[in-house]
Write an enzyme that holds these catalytic residues in place. Structure first.
Site, PDB file in Angstrom:
ATOM      1  N   ASN A 478      71.332  61.806   4.043  1.00  0.00           N
ATOM      2  CA  ASN A 478      70.431  62.139   5.196  1.00  0.00           C
ATOM      3  C   ASN A 478      70.805  62.665   6.371  1.00  0.00           C
ATOM      4  OD1 ASN A 478      67.855  62.633   3.906  1.00  0.00           O
ATOM      5  ND2 ASN A 478      67.854  60.418   3.425  1.00  0.00           N
ATOM      6  N   ASP A 532      74.178  72.936  -3.821  1.00  0.00           N
ATOM      7  CA  ASP A 532      75.342  73.928  -4.057  1.00  0.00           C
ATOM      8  C   ASP A 532      75.945  73.693  -5.286  1.00  0.00           C
ATOM      9  OD1 ASP A 532      77.554  71.790  -3.903  1.00  0.00           O
ATOM     10  OD2 ASP A 532      76.599  71.375  -1.862  1.00  0.00           O
ATOM     11  N   GLU A 612      40.688  65.658 -10.399  1.00  0.00           N
ATOM     12  CA  GLU A 612      42.080  66.113  -9.647  1.00  0.00           C
ATOM     13  C   GLU A 612      43.009  65.598 -11.144  1.00  0.00           C
ATOM     14  OE1 GLU A 612      42.337  65.746  -5.040  1.00  0.00           O
ATOM     15  OE2 GLU A 612      42.237  63.716  -6.259  1.00  0.00           O
TER      16      GLU A 612
HETATM   17  C1  GLA Z   1      65.207  62.082   2.327  1.00  0.00           C
HETATM   18  C2  GLA Z   1      64.641  62.593   1.136  1.00  0.00           C
HETATM   19  C3  GLA Z   1      63.370  62.481   0.828  1.00  0.00           C
HETATM   20  C4  GLA Z   1      63.156  60.924   0.683  1.00  0.00           C
HETATM   21  C5  GLA Z   1      63.682  60.417   2.001  1.00  0.00           C
HETATM   22  C6  GLA Z   1      63.808  58.899   1.916  1.00  0.00           C
HETATM   23  O1  GLA Z   1      64.535  62.862   3.370  1.00  0.00           O
HETATM   24  O2  GLA Z   1      64.837  64.231   1.005  1.00  0.00           O
HETATM   25  O3  GLA Z   1      62.749  63.075  -0.133  1.00  0.00           O
HETATM   26  O4  GLA Z   1      63.844  60.406  -0.202  1.00  0.00           O
HETATM   27  O5  GLA Z   1      64.920  60.764   2.434  1.00  0.00           O
HETATM   28  O6  GLA Z   1      64.261  58.203   3.244  1.00  0.00           O
END
Ligand code: GLA
Length: 727
Positions: A478, A532, A612
């Site tokens: 991240n 990728d 739903e």
């Molecule tokens: C990233 C992922 C999300 C989620 C968050 C958790 O942003 O893409 O889908 O898993 O981290 O922190």
């Protein structure tokens, strides 16, 4: 098929031919890549010419027509008179930056070569062949082995280079491309796939103009911003017509894809590890292997190129533990709960999921350490018992008892300063001496060049995985790299850290593959920041984007589909108003968009209404019914959502063309729109098809050339599907 005759190397696939030739001076010239031709030596196409300021190698003597600057090169060199993009730049022990490569030998091997520690397409001996061409600089004895993998059926040509220092002094590699591809004309469009977090892989097309046009990443990951897949095509080429080339780099770190239109209007494409922050020392006897580049040439437009990439990626790249079986339809709790969940909440979601035909619950971020927000906890892969009393051992059986499999989220490459791991090993995170580190999402990047770091994380994760029956990992990443400096690497070799980091990542992924062959790993990097072909070798599906808005996803899937198969695109139905855009779309539309991928849900199912739930049960059944078509069929982009957002349509067509699933989504409602007749693709013109079980059977050729009338649809963002079955 590989044909070698008098130093002419001709690689034939079913529909294309690729040729290079070692000339009288031992220079490896590129003679042709395009629609299939015979084995003839095509070097007659090359016109030597005396051009001003294009110098001549000494052995050319008085022949001023011979210059590396004007000849098409197979692996371009530096410092000896080719002033276009070099494929390799090395600093020799004497400080010169000269690499003069001449042909030494060739070897043909059955089967496809493999690359140690790197992802690569694979094949059995009958499916592909390998050509190895060895070149050497006669002064330094720096040697380049060029590898070619030739996949006849899918028209795939793979390339990689292994650079070996056979000299007696160290050499510093400053640029080491996977491939260089010269074109006789620069009358080509370059198509790149660019974007940003939550809006990835938007195609961008422009004619080559004089000079170098490049995309790349210096983020340590392939990135949301530019994808390591590019195309070159004739100016008029389209989905169904014209010559085009796709080039994918199997690499998940910083890369560069550069196209140069030169002074004589020929063109060169180079593809490889980013030369920025790159400096790799080769001691005598040492070798550097580049990542693999993969090319497909299509004489018949983009769709055919995409189909071949999709098939090759599914069949010869992804190592899918579910191969031959269906991958799980999952529900992930991230958008439902973010960090705010406990065991009972997850069980509640699983309870709601079970009757809907959902196969797996995935517990996302927040199950470990002090992880109640994104300010802390990463690096501590022990269960947070406040949220999950009794640990995974207690939670997983409750999920299993409902008939669901269980998966978890991890982010192995990261650490938060607020963690036990960081308190114990502050030097395990990238940070340069005397500098405060740059944070991204309040986290630092672990130094995966170090084996002890990888070992520690691997052991901790194995313990969690082995504590119960876990079938799936979502492997996240991240932030981009910064402060890249490794405490374990001497100062003069810090230019190796970015690439060694990626090798460390691949080593970790390979360990999981080896030790947990049944575990499905879904790649993720804030969605599609590391989407990728390198990752697809380890993770057959990748969370396509953190943007789950169905309408934005139409564009994201469209751009992604040029290279990557829909089976690789993690794609979920989420709640409305959408978290990223605030847009409200009908549940049917969200289902139709998401099911053209590795399908799942990302919302609190326990809070859904009965209506739903009925829709979800129906769309899950549809997904299962169409699973083979979606995952194995040929994918056709029927419209371009960037050109016309009013109607976006695509189709999955079975290999035998007897069945197809067409999906169509509308934009925001407008009054009195013109009638729409959708022309289908990929059908068998000689067959007749019933559409959604219609009485009338429609001729395939009519459906493709005249089209099918789309009924008017009221309301914003409506969707429909047409299921075609041949009589
Ligand atoms: C990233 C992922 C999300 C989620 C968050 C958790 O942003 O893409 O889908 O898993 O981290 O922190």
């Amino acid at each position: 098929m590989i044909h070698v005759e008098q130093n002419v190397f001709t690689l034939h696939t079913r529909r294309t031919t690729y040729q290079c030739k070692a000339d009288g001076h031992g220079v490896l010239l590129h003679t042709y890549y395009g629609p299939r031709v015979g084995d003839d030596d095509l070097s007659y196409l090359i016109r030597p010419a005396d051009r001003g300021f294009s110098p001549n190698p000494s052995e050319a003597g008085r022949d001023r027509n011979y210059s590396l600057d004007t000849l098409p090169q197979e692996y371009s060199t530096c410092g000896v008179g080719d002033y276009r993009l070099p494929a390799v730049v090395a600093e020799n022990a004497d400080g010169s930056q000269i690499v003069d490569l001449r042909f030494v030998r060739s070897e043909v091997r059955p089967g496809k070569y493999a690359l140690e520690g790197l992802p690569a397409f694979y094949a059995d001996a009958a499916e592909a062949d390998t050509l190895v061409l060895t070149l050497q600089d006669r002064t330094t004895r720096l040697t380049v082995e060029l590898y070619y993998g030739v996949f006849e059926e899918s028209d795939l040509i793979c390339r990689a280079a292994r650079i070996v220092n056979h000299g007696s002094a160290p050499v510093r590699l400053l640029r080491a491309c996977s491939a260089c591809l010269d074109f006789p004309s620069d009358a080509l469009d370059l198509i790149t796939f660019d974007g940003r977090h939550t809006m990835e892989r938007e195609p961008s097309r422009a004619p080559l103009r004089p000079g170098v046009q490049s995309v790349g990443s210096i983020r340590g990951a392939s990135s949301h911003q530019h994808n390591p897949f590019v195309m070159l095509c004739e100016p008029g080429a389209s989905e169904d017509y014209g010559l085009c080339y796709g080039a994918a780099l199997l690499y998940s770190g910083g890369f560069e894809a550069a196209a140069e239109a030169d002074q004589f209007h020929s063109a060169r494409l180079t593809l490889g590890v980013s030369p920025y922050h790159f400096c790799w020392t080769l001691e005598p006897g040492e070798a550097f292997t580049t990542p693999e580049a993969a090319f497909i040439c299509s004489p018949d437009g983009f769709a055919a190129m995409s189909h071949r990439f999709h098939r090759a990626i599914r069949r010869n790249l992804c190592r899918d533990p579910y191969s031959g079986r269906r991958r799980p339809l999952l529900v992930n709790n991230w958008e439902a709960t973010l960090f705010d969940f406990n065991a009972d909440k997850l069980v509640e979601i699983a309870q709601a999921a079970a009757p809907l035909g959902i196969d797996m619950l995935v517990m996302d971020d927040g199950w470990f350490g002090k992880r109640c927000s994104d300010f802390g906890g990463l690096g501590d892969w022990t269960v947070n018992e406040e949220k999950l009393p009794g640990g995974l051992e207690a939670l997983a059986p409750r999920i299993h008892a409902l008939g669901l499999d269980f998966g978890i989220w991890i982010e192995p490459e990261m650490v938060c300063e607020d963690s036990e791991l960081y308190a114990q090993h502050p030097d395990w995170a990238f940070r340069a001496p005397g500098r405060a580190p740059t944070r991204g999402r309040s986290q630092l990047v672990l130094d995966f060049t170090r084996e002890e770091v990888r070992d520690h994380i691997y052991r901790a994760l194995c313990k969690a995985i082995r504590s119960t029956d876990i079938r799936y990992l979502k492997w996240d990443f991240n932030r981009s790299l910064s402060d890249v400096w490794s405490a374990a690497i001497p100062p003069e070799r810090q230019g190796e850290v970015y690439h060694r980091y990626v090798l460390g990542l691949y080593d970790m992924l390979e360990r999981f593959h080896r030790d947990f062959p049944d575990l499905l790993i879904e790649g993720c990097s804030g969605g599609g920041g590391r989407f990728d072909a390198g990752m697809l070798y380890y993770t057959p599906q990748i969370w396509c984007s953190d943007n789950t808005d169905a309408i934005d996803r139409l564009r994201i899937h469209y751009g992604t589909s040029f290279c990557y198969p829909v089976s690789s695109m993690g794609s979920h139905v989420s709640a409305v108003p959408n978290d990223q855009t605030g847009r409200v779309t009908p549940l049917e539309t969200r289902g139709i968009v998401a099911m053209s991928g590795a399908f799942g849900y990302e919302l609190d199912l326990s809070r859904c209404t009965e209506d739903e739930r009925a829709i979800m049960a129906r769309q899950n059944a549809d997904y299962q019914r169409y699973y083979g078509l979606i995952h194995e069929g040929d994918y056709y982009r029927l419209t371009d959502p960037f050109a016309d957002p009013q109607y976006t349509a695509w189709a999955h067509v079975s290999a035998d063309k007897r069945e197809a699933l067409v999906s169509l989504v509308t934009g925001a409602a407008r009054s009195a729109l013109p009638f729409v007749t959708l022309r289908l693709k990929g059908l068998d013109g000689s067959l007749h098809y019933r559409v959604n079980g219609s009485q009338q059977a429609y001729s395939g050729s009519a459906l493709m050339h005249a089209g099918y009338p789309i009924p008017p649809m009221r309301g914003d963002y409506q969707a429909m599907q047409l299921h075609l079955v041949a009589e």
